[in-house]
Design a protein around this motif. Structure first.
Motif, PDB file in Angstrom:
ATOM      1  N   VAL A 177      -3.278   3.421  -1.323  1.00 35.03           N
ATOM      2  CA  VAL A 177      -3.398   2.825  -2.456  1.00 35.03           C
ATOM      3  C   VAL A 177      -2.698   1.603  -2.606  1.00 35.03           C
ATOM      4  O   VAL A 177      -1.152   1.546  -2.319  1.00 35.03           O
ATOM      5  CB  VAL A 177      -3.808   3.894  -3.454  1.00 35.03           C
ATOM      6  CG1 VAL A 177      -3.908   2.959  -5.213  1.00 35.03           C
ATOM      7  CG2 VAL A 177      -4.357   4.645  -3.977  1.00 35.03           C
ATOM      8  N   ASP A 178      -3.004   0.478  -3.571  1.00 34.40           N
ATOM      9  CA  ASP A 178      -2.240  -0.554  -3.696  1.00 34.40           C
ATOM     10  C   ASP A 178      -3.023  -0.660  -5.384  1.00 34.40           C
ATOM     11  O   ASP A 178      -4.146  -0.639  -5.219  1.00 34.40           O
ATOM     12  CB  ASP A 178      -2.312  -1.251  -3.298  1.00 34.40           C
ATOM     13  CG  ASP A 178      -3.686  -1.930  -2.859  1.00 34.40           C
ATOM     14  OD1 ASP A 178      -4.551  -2.106  -2.919  1.00 34.40           O
ATOM     15  OD2 ASP A 178      -3.500  -3.678  -1.526  1.00 34.40           O
ATOM     16  N   PRO A 225       0.825  -1.252  -0.276  1.00 33.29           N
ATOM     17  CA  PRO A 225      -0.457   0.197   0.105  1.00 33.29           C
ATOM     18  C   PRO A 225       1.244   1.170  -0.133  1.00 33.29           C
ATOM     19  O   PRO A 225       1.804   1.450   0.660  1.00 33.29           O
ATOM     20  CB  PRO A 225      -0.668  -0.123   1.302  1.00 33.29           C
ATOM     21  CG  PRO A 225      -0.646  -1.027   1.417  1.00 33.29           C
ATOM     22  CD  PRO A 225       0.359  -1.982   1.071  1.00 33.29           C
ATOM     23  N   VAL A 226       0.700   2.034  -0.881  1.00 31.13           N
ATOM     24  CA  VAL A 226       1.073   3.503  -1.280  1.00 31.13           C
ATOM     25  C   VAL A 226      -0.057   4.656  -0.780  1.00 31.13           C
ATOM     26  O   VAL A 226      -1.054   4.779  -1.152  1.00 31.13           O
ATOM     27  CB  VAL A 226       1.513   3.980  -2.352  1.00 31.13           C
ATOM     28  CG1 VAL A 226       2.004   5.400  -2.385  1.00 31.13           C
ATOM     29  CG2 VAL A 226       2.080   2.685  -3.074  1.00 31.13           C
ATOM     30  N   GLU A 227       0.392   5.516   0.215  1.00 36.75           N
ATOM     31  CA  GLU A 227      -0.307   6.534   0.499  1.00 36.75           C
ATOM     32  C   GLU A 227       0.455   7.992  -0.125  1.00 36.75           C
ATOM     33  O   GLU A 227       1.319   8.448  -0.293  1.00 36.75           O
ATOM     34  CB  GLU A 227       0.089   7.451   2.196  1.00 36.75           C
ATOM     35  CG  GLU A 227      -0.392   7.953   2.791  1.00 36.75           C
ATOM     36  CD  GLU A 227      -0.587   8.173   4.169  1.00 36.75           C
ATOM     37  OE1 GLU A 227      -0.123   9.345   4.312  1.00 36.75           O
ATOM     38  OE2 GLU A 227      -0.364   7.603   5.223  1.00 36.75           O
ATOM     39  N   ILE A 228      -0.953   8.779  -0.793  1.00 35.99           N
ATOM     40  CA  ILE A 228      -0.948   9.383  -1.784  1.00 35.99           C
ATOM     41  C   ILE A 228      -1.599  10.959  -1.106  1.00 35.99           C
ATOM     42  O   ILE A 228      -2.314  10.262  -0.655  1.00 35.99           O
ATOM     43  CB  ILE A 228      -1.775   9.053  -3.580  1.00 35.99           C
ATOM     44  CG1 ILE A 228      -2.990   8.736  -3.174  1.00 35.99           C
ATOM     45  CG2 ILE A 228      -0.378   8.232  -3.738  1.00 35.99           C
ATOM     46  CD1 ILE A 228      -3.276   8.876  -4.269  1.00 35.99           C
ATOM     47  N   THR A 268      -6.182  -1.977  -7.238  1.00 35.86           N
ATOM     48  CA  THR A 268      -6.678  -2.808  -6.571  1.00 35.86           C
ATOM     49  C   THR A 268      -7.437  -2.442  -4.900  1.00 35.86           C
ATOM     50  O   THR A 268      -8.573  -3.028  -4.724  1.00 35.86           O
ATOM     51  CB  THR A 268      -5.796  -4.497  -6.351  1.00 35.86           C
ATOM     52  OG1 THR A 268      -4.826  -3.987  -4.968  1.00 35.86           O
ATOM     53  CG2 THR A 268      -4.907  -4.981  -6.796  1.00 35.86           C
ATOM     54  N   ARG A 269      -7.072  -1.872  -4.055  1.00 36.66           N
ATOM     55  CA  ARG A 269      -7.516  -1.181  -3.204  1.00 36.66           C
ATOM     56  C   ARG A 269      -7.567   0.092  -3.116  1.00 36.66           C
ATOM     57  O   ARG A 269      -6.346   0.987  -3.722  1.00 36.66           O
ATOM     58  CB  ARG A 269      -7.514  -2.134  -1.892  1.00 36.66           C
ATOM     59  CG  ARG A 269      -7.853  -1.700  -0.936  1.00 36.66           C
ATOM     60  CD  ARG A 269      -7.166  -2.133  -0.014  1.00 36.66           C
ATOM     61  NE  ARG A 269      -5.602  -2.080   0.994  1.00 36.66           N
ATOM     62  CZ  ARG A 269      -5.268  -1.297   2.001  1.00 36.66           C
ATOM     63  NH1 ARG A 269      -5.887  -1.480   3.084  1.00 36.66           N
ATOM     64  NH2 ARG A 269      -3.835  -0.746   2.378  1.00 36.66           N
TER      65      ARG A 269
END
Length: 171
Positions: free
Chosen positions: A85-86, A72-75, A168-169
């Motif tokens: 978001v991942d 997961p990446v925080e944007i 995906t999320r």
């Protein structure tokens, strides 16, 4: 001494040498034949091939489409809301020589780390330039295509092709 006692071990030694020099390339793989670490041959067609035992090494790479689930990446989209978001990336090796030079002996594992970094940077760049409503909407296909295109350009130096990127999320 009997001649047959000398011929039999010699035949076994010859058979072992012949078997050690043969290798099979499967239709689902690409093969590099390395001699002292340098690429001597690239084999992409299925079949039976030969190498020099003890001098040449056979390195196999998967020719199929590979998948990678990113962390997961925080944007922060353009309206300053924080989103996590991942993504799922589909990729494949298109140039095995370039791939070997780019990732070395680590192979697919090293490539996955680099592709994940490239994809995460592309996600931040693309999704950081649009409002959060566009990221959270049902039709994110243009955004995913932009992310794929950016990641594809960056990953080309690895000898790989990023085929698809799917979010995906999104939270």
């Amino acid at each position: 001494m009997n001649r047959s006692t000398l011929i039999f071990p010699a035949l076994i030694a010859v058979a072992v040498a012949v078997l050690a020099s043969m290798f099979i390339v499967d239709e689902r793989e690409n093969v590099l034949v390395l001699q002292f670490g340098q690429v001597q041959q690239v084999r992409t067609e299925p079949g039976l091939y030969f190498r020099i035992p003890l001098i040449q090494e056979v390195v196999r790479y998967d020719a199929r489409i590979l998948g990678l689930q990113s962390e997961p990446v925080e944007i922060t989209p353009s309206d300053d809301r924080r989103l996590v978001v991942d993504a799922f990336v589909r990729w494949r090796i298109i140039n095995v020589t370039q791939f070997r030079q780019a990732v070395g002996i680590e192979g697919v594992r090293a490539a996955q780390v680099r592709i994940e970094r490239i994809t995460n940077a592309a996600i931040r760049a693309v999704l950081g330039s649009v409002p959060s409503g566009a990221v959270l909407s049902e039709d994110r296909t243009p955004l995913m295509n932009q992310i794929r295109d950016v990641a594809r350009r960056e990953a080309a130096s690895l000898g790989v092709d990023v085929i698809d990127v799917r979010l995906t999320r999104t939270d």
